[in-house]
Write an enzyme that holds these catalytic residues in place. Structure first.
Site, mmCIF file in Angstrom:
data_model
loop_
_atom_site.group_PDB
_atom_site.id
_atom_site.type_symbol
_atom_site.label_atom_id
_atom_site.label_comp_id
_atom_site.label_asym_id
_atom_site.label_seq_id
_atom_site.Cartn_x
_atom_site.Cartn_y
_atom_site.Cartn_z
ATOM 1 N N ARG A 1 11.051 -3.509 -15.183
ATOM 2 C CA ARG A 1 11.553 -2.377 -14.398
ATOM 3 C C ARG A 1 10.711 -1.133 -14.662
ATOM 4 O O ARG A 1 10.476 -0.312 -13.791
ATOM 5 C CB ARG A 1 13.045 -2.113 -14.680
ATOM 6 C CG ARG A 1 13.569 -0.882 -13.937
ATOM 7 C CD ARG A 1 15.078 -0.905 -13.667
ATOM 8 N NE ARG A 1 15.870 -1.436 -14.754
ATOM 9 C CZ ARG A 1 16.123 -0.811 -15.911
ATOM 10 N NH1 ARG A 1 15.635 0.400 -16.121
ATOM 11 N NH2 ARG A 1 16.855 -1.393 -16.832
ATOM 12 N N TYR B 1 11.586 9.058 11.079
ATOM 13 C CA TYR B 1 12.095 7.694 11.151
ATOM 14 C C TYR B 1 13.629 7.745 11.041
ATOM 15 O O TYR B 1 14.171 8.446 10.181
ATOM 16 C CB TYR B 1 11.478 6.895 9.993
ATOM 17 C CG TYR B 1 12.080 5.530 9.846
ATOM 18 C CD1 TYR B 1 11.883 4.567 10.820
ATOM 19 C CD2 TYR B 1 12.848 5.204 8.744
ATOM 20 C CE1 TYR B 1 12.454 3.319 10.693
ATOM 21 C CE2 TYR B 1 13.416 3.955 8.612
ATOM 22 C CZ TYR B 1 13.220 3.014 9.599
ATOM 23 O OH TYR B 1 13.792 1.784 9.473
ATOM 24 N N ASP C 1 5.169 11.911 4.926
ATOM 25 C CA ASP C 1 5.266 10.471 5.209
ATOM 26 C C ASP C 1 3.996 10.083 5.961
ATOM 27 O O ASP C 1 3.799 10.458 7.111
ATOM 28 C CB ASP C 1 6.527 10.201 6.045
ATOM 29 C CG ASP C 1 6.757 8.707 6.294
ATOM 30 O OD1 ASP C 1 5.765 7.950 6.267
ATOM 31 O OD2 ASP C 1 7.912 8.311 6.526
ATOM 32 N N LYS D 1 4.628 -1.509 6.499
ATOM 33 C CA LYS D 1 3.912 -1.373 7.757
ATOM 34 C C LYS D 1 2.426 -1.716 7.583
ATOM 35 O O LYS D 1 2.120 -2.855 7.337
ATOM 36 C CB LYS D 1 4.146 0.032 8.313
ATOM 37 C CG LYS D 1 5.620 0.503 8.226
ATOM 38 C CD LYS D 1 6.568 -0.306 9.082
ATOM 39 C CE LYS D 1 8.051 -0.066 8.805
ATOM 40 N NZ LYS D 1 8.502 1.323 8.895
HETATM 41 C C1 LIG Z 1 9.648 2.019 8.485
HETATM 42 C C2 LIG Z 1 9.497 3.411 8.093
HETATM 43 C C3 LIG Z 1 10.191 3.929 6.990
HETATM 44 C C4 LIG Z 1 11.153 3.083 6.180
HETATM 45 O O1 LIG Z 1 10.497 2.038 5.506
HETATM 46 P P1 LIG Z 1 11.148 0.595 5.205
HETATM 47 O O2 LIG Z 1 10.046 -0.101 4.522
HETATM 48 O O3 LIG Z 1 11.539 -0.002 6.519
HETATM 49 O O4 LIG Z 1 12.326 0.821 4.332
HETATM 50 C C5 LIG Z 1 9.955 5.242 6.652
HETATM 51 N N1 LIG Z 1 9.108 6.022 7.365
HETATM 52 C C6 LIG Z 1 8.452 5.557 8.453
HETATM 53 C C7 LIG Z 1 7.529 6.452 9.200
HETATM 54 C C8 LIG Z 1 8.627 4.245 8.859
HETATM 55 O O5 LIG Z 1 7.978 3.790 9.933
#
Ligand SMILES: *Cc1c(COP(=O)(O)O)cnc(C)c1O
Length: 378
Positions: free
Chosen positions: A46, A98, A170, A195
């Site tokens: 962890r 998001y 982000d 992604k």
């Molecule tokens: C998908 C996404 C998230 C969340 O991520 P997960 O891996 O689905 O939990 C946050 N920010 C953006 C811009 C995203 O496309």
């Protein structure tokens, strides 16, 4: 080293004596101590695991940070981030984030007493106007998911630092291959590694990258304490994904640019939102702060029926949530990714019943064009 080389060789530390080229999967929860008060550097997974360390070091190198923590999903990373704030603190966020981030902030974190204000962060005067004595951070997504608005990161960073606010960006949509927010003045970079970094629509993952040792230490402590750290096998999958990030991004964004132009020629499509189109509001800022325009785009169809039919008719392109992988995906934000965004805010942003989001994969662009042409019929 250049970004594409870091993608392949990001971490040069060897953890085994056999000389494995691929980082081994250290599927171990705990590690033997050589003696009392001694450690191999790894005690309990962890806190730290070699496979995760290799992944985190690669992302740190790509984002030009000092440290990275890898989480079980992007949302786990955002949730960990909220631990930096306490009741009474105020955070300004992009109004088009998001949907899951908005849900977490407004429906969970806000109930613990942290206050949020959503503004269009591409308009810095709205950011300035929203600052209160309690404001501690500005959370920016750029380009935004799904309407592709672009915020000037350097100018936003200047505004934040004059007021002693943390700037959190982000960077999921452009990835460190195309954009490095820390170089532009941001303090923390967030990724949904699910992604483009993972890149194959097969693993959930999230990252927080810090620019300063002080913030890095806080985040590492929070990650260890809250425990949503990425498992060794998933770390290995994302390490493998990142090796091809550069070639995937090049291919995907080339196809996205071509498809943005192509969609504009279809009579059933009324507007195309892609920062690489010269008439996009964020075109000049994108050219200034990023090395490309990415492979995400969104568009409006003439009416709801055309949009719904396209979701059913697309065949090379899959009708699914998520983005950034090798497979092209078509998403209906209204009922999928942004269902929890209040109707009023959704309508203001243009997330209507004729709005579609396309994540362009690595298929042959001619097949993608043919698929869109047959799916987007009146
Ligand atoms: C998908 C996404 C998230 C969340 O991520 P997960 O891996 O689905 O939990 C946050 N920010 C953006 C811009 C995203 O496309």
């Amino acid at each position: 080293m250049k970004q594409s080389t870091i993608c392949v060789h990001g971490h040069d530390k060897r953890y085994d004596s056999a000389g494995a080229v691929s980082v081994p999967i250290f599927q171990s929860a705990t590690f033997v101590h050589p003696g009392v008060g001694q450690s191999t550097g790894f005690d309990y997974s962890r806190a730290k695991n070699p496979t995760r360390e290799a992944l985190e070091a690669t992302v740190t190198a790509l984002e030009h940070g000092v440290d990275t923590c890898a989480f079980t999903s992007g949302m786990a990373a955002v949730n960990c981030l909220t631990g930096l704030f306490k009741p009474g603190d105020h955070i300004i966020m992009s109004d088009d984030v998001y949907g899951g981030t908005l849900r977490l902030f407004v429906q969970v974190t806000a109930t613990y007493g942290v206050k949020f204000t959503a503004v269009n962060t591409s308009d810095l005067s709205s950011v300035s106007a929203a600052i209160t004595p309690d404001t501690k951070a500005v959370f920016v997504e750029t380009p935004t998911n799904p309407t592709m608005q672009v915020t000037d990161i350097a100018e936003c960073a200047e505004l934040c630092h004059n007021r002693n606010l943390l700037l959190i960006v982000d960077n999921t949509f452009l990835t460190p291959y195309l954009q490095n927010p820390l170089d532009l003045g941001a303090d923390i970079v967030l990724h949904s590694g699910t992604k483009y970094l993972g890149g194959h629509n097969d693993t959930l993952c999230g990252f927080l990258v810090s620019k300063s040792p002080e913030v890095a230490e806080q985040i590492r402590w929070l990650a260890k304490t809250t425990g949503a750290v990425l498992a060794p096998f998933d770390c290995w999958l994302v390490i493998r994904g990142i090796k091809t990030l550069a070639v995937r991004m090049e291919r995907q964004q080339k196809s996205a640019a071509e498809l943005a132009g192509f969609l504009r020629t279809l009579p059933t499509v009324t507007d195309v939102f892609y920062p690489g189109l010269p008439d996009h509001l964020g075109y000049e800022i994108s050219k200034k702060q990023a090395r490309g325009f990415g492979a995400m785009l969104s568009f409006n169809t003439v009416n709801k029926d055309v949009a719904l039919l396209a979701l059913e008719k697309c065949s090379v392109i899959a009708y699914a949530e998520s983005l950034g992988g090798v497979e092209s995906l078509l998403t209906y934000p209204l009922t999928q990714t942004h269902a929890d965004v209040p109707r009023e805010q959704r309508e203001k942003l243009g997330i209507t019943d004729r709005f579609l989001r396309l994540s362009v994969g690595i298929e042959d662009v001619e097949d993608l064009k043919a698929d869109l042409a047959q799916a987007l019929r009146a």
